[in-house]
Motif scaffolding. Structure first.
Motif, short mmCIF file in Angstrom:
data_model
loop_
_atom_site.label_atom_id
_atom_site.label_comp_id
_atom_site.label_asym_id
_atom_site.label_seq_id
_atom_site.Cartn_x
_atom_site.Cartn_y
_atom_site.Cartn_z
N GLN A 1 -21.34 -1.47 -8.14
CA GLN A 1 -21.94 -2.06 -6.29
C GLN A 1 -22.52 -0.61 -5.93
N GLY A 2 -21.91 0.44 -6.16
CA GLY A 2 -22.35 1.58 -5.23
C GLY A 2 -21.73 1.51 -3.46
N LEU A 3 -20.30 0.97 -3.23
CA LEU A 3 -19.75 0.85 -2.23
C LEU A 3 -19.03 2.60 -1.53
N PHE A 4 -18.78 3.38 -3.00
CA PHE A 4 -18.11 4.65 -2.42
C PHE A 4 -18.27 5.31 -3.55
N THR A 5 -19.15 6.82 -3.44
CA THR A 5 -19.26 7.46 -4.88
C THR A 5 -17.61 7.68 -5.18
N GLU A 6 -17.99 8.82 -6.31
CA GLU A 6 -16.75 8.10 -7.46
C GLU A 6 -15.81 9.58 -6.72
N GLU A 7 -16.67 10.39 -6.26
CA GLU A 7 -15.45 11.33 -5.50
C GLU A 7 -15.09 10.59 -3.91
N VAL A 8 -15.30 9.69 -3.48
CA VAL A 8 -14.39 9.03 -2.13
C VAL A 8 -13.64 8.32 -2.73
N LEU A 9 -13.79 7.59 -3.78
CA LEU A 9 -13.46 7.17 -4.78
C LEU A 9 -12.13 6.98 -4.80
N ASN A 10 -12.25 7.97 -5.71
CA ASN A 10 -11.07 9.36 -6.45
C ASN A 10 -9.66 9.41 -5.46
N GLN A 11 -10.44 9.36 -4.27
CA GLN A 11 -9.51 9.88 -3.11
C GLN A 11 -8.86 8.73 -2.27
N LEU A 12 -9.95 7.65 -2.48
CA LEU A 12 -9.05 6.53 -1.39
C LEU A 12 -8.44 4.99 -2.70
N LEU A 13 -8.37 5.81 -4.00
CA LEU A 13 -7.51 5.35 -5.00
C LEU A 13 -6.51 5.84 -5.58
N ASN A 14 -6.35 7.84 -4.73
CA ASN A 14 -5.46 8.81 -5.55
C ASN A 14 -3.93 7.77 -5.33
N ILE A 15 -3.47 7.41 -6.33
CA ILE A 15 -2.16 6.66 -6.45
C ILE A 15 -1.10 7.14 -5.74
N HIS A 16 -1.03 8.39 -5.84
CA HIS A 16 0.01 8.94 -4.58
C HIS A 16 0.16 8.62 -2.93
N GLN A 17 -1.62 8.64 -2.83
CA GLN A 17 -1.67 8.05 -1.76
C GLN A 17 -1.84 6.61 -1.37
N VAL A 18 -2.08 5.67 -2.76
CA VAL A 18 -1.75 4.22 -2.19
C VAL A 18 -0.32 3.97 -3.15
N THR A 19 0.58 4.51 -2.98
CA THR A 19 1.80 3.96 -2.70
C THR A 19 2.57 4.83 -1.96
N GLY A 20 2.47 5.76 -1.22
CA GLY A 20 2.89 6.62 -0.51
C GLY A 20 2.14 5.80 1.40
N PRO A 21 3.08 6.10 2.29
CA PRO A 21 2.85 5.61 3.73
C PRO A 21 1.06 6.08 4.15
N GLY A 22 1.10 5.29 5.11
CA GLY A 22 -0.41 5.57 5.85
C GLY A 22 -1.52 5.21 4.89
N ILE A 23 -3.05 5.91 5.43
CA ILE A 23 -4.25 5.06 5.37
C ILE A 23 -4.44 5.92 4.18
N PRO A 24 -4.76 5.13 2.60
CA PRO A 24 -5.30 6.22 1.38
C PRO A 24 -6.95 7.17 1.84
N GLY A 25 -6.77 7.96 1.74
CA GLY A 25 -8.49 8.89 1.87
C GLY A 25 -7.89 9.76 2.64
N ARG A 26 -7.30 8.95 3.71
CA ARG A 26 -7.34 9.78 5.14
C ARG A 26 -6.85 11.83 5.04
N THR A 27 -7.38 12.34 5.39
CA THR A 27 -6.77 13.57 5.06
C THR A 27 -6.07 13.55 6.49
N LYS A 28 -5.21 14.80 6.04
CA LYS A 28 -4.57 14.77 8.40
C LYS A 28 -4.77 16.06 8.96
#
Length: 104
Positions: A77-104
């Motif tokens: 659907q072209g909603l995110f680039t593959e690079e951004v999608l990899n950040q958002l769907l990083n399993i360690h971020q998705v299963t941890g506390p906080g917002i996936p894809g957000r850099t600190k």
């Protein structure tokens, strides 16, 4: 009282046997686990902060209806680039506390 003690002894032995023969030798099939996570519609929750709940729910429903993974559907659907999608769907971020894809 003897029956209780005998039952407890059997339970202790069974628990020890279960531990040594099952639990300690248990090994996760990492590839299967990764596939299960990748095919889970729950991954759409990673987009809530970025797209809102309603759009994230639509993504999950559409991906499921089309028999696609969340990743495949979002890329098609072209909603995110593959690079951004990899950040958002990083399993360690998705299963941890906080917002996936957000850099600190």
């Amino acid at each position: 009282a003897d029956s209780l003690l005998e039952s407890l002894d059997l339970l202790i032995k069974a628990t020890k046997g279960f531990d040594t023969k099952c639990i300690q030798t248990l090994e996760a099939n990492r590839e299967h686990c990764r596939q299960q996570v990748e095919n889970s519609s729950a991954l759409a929750a990673a987009f809530i902060h970025h797209l809102g709940y309603d759009q994230s729910a639509i993504i999950a429903k559409e991906a499921l209806a089309n028999g696609q993974s969340i990743r495949t559907y979002v890329l098609s659907q072209g909603l995110f680039t593959e690079e951004v999608l990899n950040q958002l769907l990083n399993i360690h971020q998705v299963t941890g506390p906080g917002i996936p894809g957000r850099t600190k």
